[in-house]
Design a protein around this motif. Structure first.
Motif, PDB file in Angstrom:
ATOM      1  N   ARG A  75      -6.526  13.861  15.486  1.00  0.00           N
ATOM      2  CA  ARG A  75      -5.081  15.045  14.836  1.00  0.00           C
ATOM      3  C   ARG A  75      -3.589  15.058  15.640  1.00  0.00           C
ATOM      4  NH1 ARG A  75      -9.219  15.373  12.967  1.00  0.00           N
ATOM      5  NH2 ARG A  75     -10.483  17.243  12.198  1.00  0.00           N
ATOM      6  N   ASP A  76      -3.109  16.081  14.967  1.00  0.00           N
ATOM      7  CA  ASP A  76      -1.265  15.911  15.658  1.00  0.00           C
ATOM      8  C   ASP A  76      -0.484  14.407  15.324  1.00  0.00           C
ATOM      9  OD1 ASP A  76      -1.799  18.961  16.433  1.00  0.00           O
ATOM     10  OD2 ASP A  76      -2.659  18.389  17.811  1.00  0.00           O
ATOM     11  N   PHE A  77      -0.400  13.969  14.303  1.00  0.00           N
ATOM     12  CA  PHE A  77      -0.110  12.981  14.321  1.00  0.00           C
ATOM     13  C   PHE A  77       1.488  13.236  14.217  1.00  0.00           C
ATOM     14  CE2 PHE A  77      -4.183  11.512  12.233  1.00  0.00           C
ATOM     15  CZ  PHE A  77      -4.937  10.877  12.832  1.00  0.00           C
ATOM     16  N   THR A  78       2.212  12.155  14.672  1.00  0.00           N
ATOM     17  CA  THR A  78       4.257  11.833  14.624  1.00  0.00           C
ATOM     18  C   THR A  78       3.684  11.070  14.282  1.00  0.00           C
ATOM     19  OG1 THR A  78       4.442  12.406  16.557  1.00  0.00           O
ATOM     20  CG2 THR A  78       6.324  11.267  15.994  1.00  0.00           C
ATOM     21  N   VAL A  79       4.949  10.461  13.308  1.00  0.00           N
ATOM     22  CA  VAL A  79       4.689   9.656  11.518  1.00  0.00           C
ATOM     23  C   VAL A  79       6.202   8.503  11.758  1.00  0.00           C
ATOM     24  CG1 VAL A  79       4.896   9.172   9.074  1.00  0.00           C
ATOM     25  CG2 VAL A  79       3.907  10.385   9.756  1.00  0.00           C
ATOM     26  N   THR A  80       6.365   7.577  11.952  1.00  0.00           N
ATOM     27  CA  THR A  80       6.806   6.679  12.019  1.00  0.00           C
ATOM     28  C   THR A  80       7.237   5.089  10.408  1.00  0.00           C
ATOM     29  OG1 THR A  80       7.075   7.156  14.601  1.00  0.00           O
ATOM     30  CG2 THR A  80       8.429   5.041  13.902  1.00  0.00           C
ATOM     31  N   ASP A  81       8.211   5.206  10.538  1.00  0.00           N
ATOM     32  CA  ASP A  81       8.176   4.266   9.723  1.00  0.00           C
ATOM     33  C   ASP A  81       9.149   2.483  10.689  1.00  0.00           C
ATOM     34  OD1 ASP A  81       7.167   5.095   7.149  1.00  0.00           O
ATOM     35  OD2 ASP A  81       8.566   5.584   6.908  1.00  0.00           O
ATOM     36  N   ASP A  82       8.659   1.285   9.934  1.00  0.00           N
ATOM     37  CA  ASP A  82       9.417   0.655  11.014  1.00  0.00           C
ATOM     38  C   ASP A  82       9.005  -0.813   9.527  1.00  0.00           C
ATOM     39  OD1 ASP A  82       6.894  -0.727  11.433  1.00  0.00           O
ATOM     40  OD2 ASP A  82       6.717   0.265  13.267  1.00  0.00           O
ATOM     41  N   ARG A  83       9.535  -1.664  10.292  1.00  0.00           N
ATOM     42  CA  ARG A  83       9.274  -3.049   9.231  1.00  0.00           C
ATOM     43  C   ARG A  83       8.428  -3.587   9.203  1.00  0.00           C
ATOM     44  NH1 ARG A  83      13.859  -5.759   7.907  1.00  0.00           N
ATOM     45  NH2 ARG A  83      12.240  -7.532   7.982  1.00  0.00           N
TER      46      ARG A  83
ATOM     47  N   LEU B 122       0.693  -1.276   0.004  1.00  0.00           N
ATOM     48  CA  LEU B 122      -0.418   0.261   0.130  1.00  0.00           C
ATOM     49  C   LEU B 122       1.197   1.173  -0.125  1.00  0.00           C
ATOM     50  CD1 LEU B 122      -2.870   1.124   0.343  1.00  0.00           C
ATOM     51  CD2 LEU B 122      -2.514   1.242   2.702  1.00  0.00           C
ATOM     52  N   VAL B 123       0.801   1.898  -0.971  1.00  0.00           N
ATOM     53  CA  VAL B 123       1.268   3.887  -1.142  1.00  0.00           C
ATOM     54  C   VAL B 123       0.376   4.331  -1.046  1.00  0.00           C
ATOM     55  CG1 VAL B 123       3.299   4.079  -1.808  1.00  0.00           C
ATOM     56  CG2 VAL B 123       2.918   2.086  -2.250  1.00  0.00           C
ATOM     57  N   PRO B 124       0.396   5.323  -0.165  1.00  0.00           N
ATOM     58  CA  PRO B 124      -0.838   6.273  -0.149  1.00  0.00           C
ATOM     59  C   PRO B 124       0.565   7.642  -0.879  1.00  0.00           C
ATOM     60  CG  PRO B 124      -0.276   5.719   2.422  1.00  0.00           C
ATOM     61  CD  PRO B 124       0.442   4.629   1.944  1.00  0.00           C
TER      62      PRO B 124
ATOM     63  N   THR C 290       0.427   8.155  15.056  1.00  0.00           N
ATOM     64  CA  THR C 290       0.302   8.292  16.517  1.00  0.00           C
ATOM     65  C   THR C 290       0.252   9.830  17.076  1.00  0.00           C
ATOM     66  OG1 THR C 290       2.510   7.332  17.223  1.00  0.00           O
ATOM     67  CG2 THR C 290       1.326   7.458  19.010  1.00  0.00           C
ATOM     68  N   THR C 291      -1.210  10.076  17.972  1.00  0.00           N
ATOM     69  CA  THR C 291      -1.934  10.793  18.429  1.00  0.00           C
ATOM     70  C   THR C 291      -1.600  11.130  19.371  1.00  0.00           C
ATOM     71  OG1 THR C 291      -3.457  10.362  18.582  1.00  0.00           O
ATOM     72  CG2 THR C 291      -3.700  10.225  17.011  1.00  0.00           C
ATOM     73  N   PRO C 292      -0.786  12.807  20.393  1.00  0.00           N
ATOM     74  CA  PRO C 292      -0.981  12.849  21.823  1.00  0.00           C
ATOM     75  C   PRO C 292      -1.774  12.048  22.972  1.00  0.00           C
ATOM     76  CG  PRO C 292      -0.706  14.723  20.100  1.00  0.00           C
ATOM     77  CD  PRO C 292      -1.079  13.954  19.537  1.00  0.00           C
ATOM     78  N   GLN C 293      -3.201  11.929  22.311  1.00  0.00           N
ATOM     79  CA  GLN C 293      -4.360  11.463  22.832  1.00  0.00           C
ATOM     80  C   GLN C 293      -4.605  10.193  23.185  1.00  0.00           C
ATOM     81  OE1 GLN C 293      -4.861  13.365  20.288  1.00  0.00           O
ATOM     82  NE2 GLN C 293      -4.666  15.230  20.676  1.00  0.00           N
ATOM     83  N   GLY C 294      -3.620   9.506  22.205  1.00  0.00           N
ATOM     84  CA  GLY C 294      -3.293   8.214  23.010  1.00  0.00           C
ATOM     85  C   GLY C 294      -3.691   6.987  21.527  1.00  0.00           C
ATOM     86  N   PRO C 295      -4.516   7.236  20.635  1.00  0.00           N
ATOM     87  CA  PRO C 295      -4.970   6.554  19.237  1.00  0.00           C
ATOM     88  C   PRO C 295      -3.989   5.876  18.449  1.00  0.00           C
ATOM     89  CG  PRO C 295      -6.845   7.693  19.644  1.00  0.00           C
ATOM     90  CD  PRO C 295      -5.559   8.375  21.154  1.00  0.00           C
ATOM     91  N   VAL C 296      -3.221   5.581  17.813  1.00  0.00           N
ATOM     92  CA  VAL C 296      -2.482   4.842  16.735  1.00  0.00           C
ATOM     93  C   VAL C 296      -2.604   4.605  15.331  1.00  0.00           C
ATOM     94  CG1 VAL C 296      -0.587   4.149  16.267  1.00  0.00           C
ATOM     95  CG2 VAL C 296      -0.618   4.899  18.390  1.00  0.00           C
ATOM     96  N   LEU C 297      -3.095   4.975  14.144  1.00  0.00           N
ATOM     97  CA  LEU C 297      -3.347   4.546  13.110  1.00  0.00           C
ATOM     98  C   LEU C 297      -2.347   4.078  11.975  1.00  0.00           C
ATOM     99  CD1 LEU C 297      -5.425   4.330  10.935  1.00  0.00           C
ATOM    100  CD2 LEU C 297      -4.674   6.985  10.098  1.00  0.00           C
ATOM    101  N   ARG C 298      -1.894   2.879  12.102  1.00  0.00           N
ATOM    102  CA  ARG C 298      -0.541   2.110  11.741  1.00  0.00           C
ATOM    103  C   ARG C 298      -1.929   2.039  10.490  1.00  0.00           C
ATOM    104  NH1 ARG C 298       3.708  -0.584  11.766  1.00  0.00           N
ATOM    105  NH2 ARG C 298       3.939   0.191  14.341  1.00  0.00           N
ATOM    106  N   LEU C 299      -0.702   2.261   9.766  1.00  0.00           N
ATOM    107  CA  LEU C 299      -1.080   1.958   8.062  1.00  0.00           C
ATOM    108  C   LEU C 299       0.119   0.640   7.451  1.00  0.00           C
ATOM    109  CD1 LEU C 299      -1.999   4.470   7.762  1.00  0.00           C
ATOM    110  CD2 LEU C 299      -1.073   4.178   5.227  1.00  0.00           C
ATOM    111  N   HIS C 300      -0.943  -0.435   6.810  1.00  0.00           N
ATOM    112  CA  HIS C 300      -0.530  -1.913   6.703  1.00  0.00           C
ATOM    113  C   HIS C 300       0.445  -1.187   4.707  1.00  0.00           C
ATOM    114  CE1 HIS C 300      -2.433  -4.368   9.457  1.00  0.00           C
ATOM    115  NE2 HIS C 300      -2.806  -3.145   9.850  1.00  0.00           N
ATOM    116  N   ARG C 301       1.254  -1.857   5.545  1.00  0.00           N
ATOM    117  CA  ARG C 301       2.379  -1.232   3.887  1.00  0.00           C
ATOM    118  C   ARG C 301       2.232  -2.682   3.018  1.00  0.00           C
ATOM    119  NH1 ARG C 301       3.628   4.200   2.300  1.00  0.00           N
ATOM    120  NH2 ARG C 301       4.294   4.707   3.847  1.00  0.00           N
TER     121      ARG C 301
ATOM    122  N   GLY D 110       5.235  -1.408   8.488  1.00  0.00           N
ATOM    123  CA  GLY D 110       4.327  -0.680   8.119  1.00  0.00           C
ATOM    124  C   GLY D 110       4.912   0.450   8.809  1.00  0.00           C
ATOM    125  N   THR D 111       3.747   1.569   8.688  1.00  0.00           N
ATOM    126  CA  THR D 111       3.199   3.314   9.531  1.00  0.00           C
ATOM    127  C   THR D 111       2.948   3.043  10.001  1.00  0.00           C
ATOM    128  OG1 THR D 111       4.343   4.175   6.980  1.00  0.00           O
ATOM    129  CG2 THR D 111       3.695   5.769   8.858  1.00  0.00           C
TER     130      THR D 111
END
Length: 217
Positions: free
Chosen positions: A147-155, A69-71, A161-172, A157-158
């Motif tokens: 809101r206010d995501f911090t983006v991190t790539d790892d093995r 998956l490539v956004p 992370t939000t300051p409020q706690g939820p993490v949206l993980r993209l499956h690459r 996917g991507t």
């Protein structure tokens, strides 16, 4: 609604991705990618300035083909401060020079992906203007703005992370699910699923993105 132009691109999207994919930590290939377009969907930029595409490509360079998956976010000028997210530039037959960015590093794409998960936007067909993408399914079990995501790539996917706690993980590297039935992992509070064409011509389905609650991935 965004208008899709059927025109030439130099270099093509697949040519850009062939050079870019091996630099990603989640890329699983061991040689030069052998890419084919396999599916995806689009989102509309309310301002009409940024093209937004979630592209699925299959790579046949390894023992088994892998779907990625490539956004991508397409812009008519460089995005200041996002040099690290640049996939490449290309010449569009109608719009002229375009800058293609890894969409996880483009605030417009991230905002519209958030709107999709929150039910404020709808996925659009990848190839036909003004047409909803029928095979994209969105689910969310908890309310609240992301809101206010911090983006991190790892093995894997991507992670956004939000300051409020939820993490949206993209499956690459996409994983097909049996019988097309996706079962969310424990702690998931939302997800986006879709389909793509496998190299053998069959349709595969799986999760494009999963929203995890409480910062657990």
């Amino acid at each position: 609604m965004a208008v899709i132009h059927h025109t030439t691109l130099k270099p093509t999207k697949l040519e850009l991705l062939t050079a870019w994919l091996p630099s990603r930590p989640w890329y699983r290939g061991t040689g030069e990618p052998q890419l084919a377009k396999a599916g995806g969907f689009r989102l509309d930029d309310p301002q009409g300035a940024v093209g937004i595409e979630f592209m699925v490509v299959t790579d046949a360079c390894g023992p088994e083909p892998v779907a990625y998956l490539v956004p991508l976010a397409y812009r008519g000028a460089p995005l200041e401060g996002a040099e690290h997210g640049l996939v490449g530039t290309m010449e569009h037959g109608v719009l002229g020079q375009r800058w293609a960015y890894d969409g996880c590093h483009d605030p417009v794409l991230v905002a519209q992906l958030t709107a999709l998960i929150e039910g404020r936007a709808r996925a659009q067909d990848q190839n036909v203007s003004d047409t909803p993408a029928q095979e994209v399914v969105v689910s969310r079990t908890e309310e609240g703005l992301l809101r206010d995501f911090t983006v991190t790539d790892d093995r894997e996917g991507t992670a956004l992370t939000t300051p409020q706690g939820p993490v949206l993980r993209l499956h690459r590297a996409l994983e097909p699910v049996a019988d097309g039935l996706f079962v969310p992992p424990q702690g998931a509070i939302g997800h986006v699923t879709g389909s793509w064409e496998a190299p053998d011509g069959t349709r595969a389905q799986g999760a494009f993105a999963v929203l995890h609650g409480g910062g657990r991935v």
